[in-house]
Design an enzyme around this catalytic site. Structure first.
Site, PDB file in Angstrom:
ATOM      1  N   LYS A  44       0.592  -1.215   0.006  1.00 58.92           N
ATOM      2  CA  LYS A  44      -0.001   0.032   0.088  1.00 58.92           C
ATOM      3  C   LYS A  44       0.778   1.309   0.049  1.00 58.92           C
ATOM      4  O   LYS A  44       0.580   2.356   0.380  1.00 58.92           O
ATOM      5  CB  LYS A  44      -0.973   0.068   1.252  1.00 58.92           C
ATOM      6  N   HIS A 103       6.730  -7.184  -2.061  1.00 57.16           N
ATOM      7  CA  HIS A 103       6.785  -6.644  -1.008  1.00 57.16           C
ATOM      8  C   HIS A 103       7.491  -7.451  -0.069  1.00 57.16           C
ATOM      9  O   HIS A 103       7.516  -6.877   1.481  1.00 57.16           O
ATOM     10  CB  HIS A 103       5.336  -7.034  -0.520  1.00 57.16           C
ATOM     11  N   SER A 133      -4.336   2.879   4.653  1.00 51.49           N
ATOM     12  CA  SER A 133      -4.576   2.269   3.280  1.00 51.49           C
ATOM     13  C   SER A 133      -4.514   0.697   3.481  1.00 51.49           C
ATOM     14  O   SER A 133      -5.438  -0.059   2.863  1.00 51.49           O
ATOM     15  CB  SER A 133      -3.395   2.656   2.252  1.00 51.49           C
TER      16      SER A 133
END
Ligand code: PPS
Length: 288
Positions: A44, A103, A133
């Site tokens: 995010k 990620h 988020s």
């Protein structure tokens, strides 16, 4: 066999989807190639935005070429594990030069990326907006654990026991790695402030030279409003995501944390930030 998405386990103390943990050897042993480009981020932080910018630069601003497939098929998500078409399988089947997304925290990146000296673009976002988020994403994405209430999530996030690990360790770890490896480190807030300047940085990092009008076209086509309407970037067809609960392209602004944090939470977070960031030269503007 595939575990229902949402269940988690750990790799070296980092919470990850159980399917990722069960395939860890395959991920860790991924063979990067020298001309691979990796886009890395904490979830995010502006990953999809950066991905679309990169794809458009690679295609000289040709929007039709960038609409050839959804973003996750154009740029495989390395640690994505499914029964078919996992990220590693997609990447292995792809012609070079490849652009990949991850990620993973820096210490969990497959070592071949360092050995092959691959170019890496990292994007970071201020912790407060990143947390908000992520909270909405965990609510709408059934592939991730349910975040519980906002107050519960706030504590979980600060404890670092969220999927892909602690925000602090993530942003600091990749920042430190920049000293010894070609990493372009971007900030969501800077991209918001001056998208053209940041897009130019990416272009130079990729060794491209595009005309001003092409850069302007890329700025336009990677603006929030345009990407929100683009089915190739808005994850609208991802069956795990319930966009009615919260759209993937949610708000795309800085400072939304002010609509969520209580005064006490803001104080707690600021204290946490001071403590956790004391050992790094990396800093974020906290007054947005
Ligand atoms: S993911 O799932 O980790 O890949 O998500 P990621 O793409 O990193 O982050 C999603 C957030 O980025 C916002 N976003 C944008 N902001 C500004 N401009 C553009 N073009 C853009 N594209 C995506 C998206 O809206 C999510 O942030 P929030 O704050 O939830 O709106």
């Amino acid at each position: 066999a595939l575990i229902p998405p949402g269940e988690v386990s750990q790799v070296d103390g980092i919470v990850l989807e159980k399917n990722i943990c069960n395939s860890w050897d395959k991920i860790w042993n991924f063979e990067a190639k020298p001309d691979d480009l990796l886009i890395a981020s904490y979830p995010k932080a502006g990953t999809t935005w950066t991905q679309e910018i990169v794809d458009l630069i690679q295609n000289n601003g040709d929007i039709e070429k960038s609409k050839r497939a959804p973003i996750h098929l154009r740029q495989p998500f390395l640690e994505w594990v499914r029964t078919t078409n996992s990220g590693i399988d997609q990447a292995n089947a792809m012609p070079s030069p490849r652009t990949l997304k991850t990620h993973l925290p820096v210490q969990l990146l497959p070592p071949s990326f360092w050995e092959k000296n691959c170019k890496i673009i990292y994007v970071a976002r201020n912790v407060k907006d990143n947390m908000v988020s992520y909270y909405y994403f965990q609510k709408m994405n059934k592939g991730l654990p349910d975040p519980g209430s906002w107050d519960e999530y706030f504590e979980t996030f600060l404890s670092g026991k969220v999927v892909w690990g602690s925000w602090f360790d993530h942003v600091k770890g990749w920042w430190k790695k920049k000293e010894s490896h070609p990493i372009l480190y971007l900030f969501y807030e800077e991209m918001m402030k001056d998208p053209k300047r940041e897009i130019r940085k990416v272009m130079e990092f990729l060794g491209k030279n595009l005309k001003e009008e092409v850069l302007d076209k890329i700025v336009y086509n990677t603006s929030f409003d345009v990407m929100k309407r683009n089915p190739m970037t808005n994850y609208i067809n991802d069956v795990k995501m319930n966009h009615r609960l919260s759209p993937f392209m949610r708000k795309g602004v800085t400072g939304d944390w002010k609509n969520h944090f209580t005064e006490a939470q803001n104080k707690q977070l600021n204290e946490n930030y001071e403590k956790n960031m004391a050992d790094t030269s990396l800093s974020f503007c906290m007054e947005l």
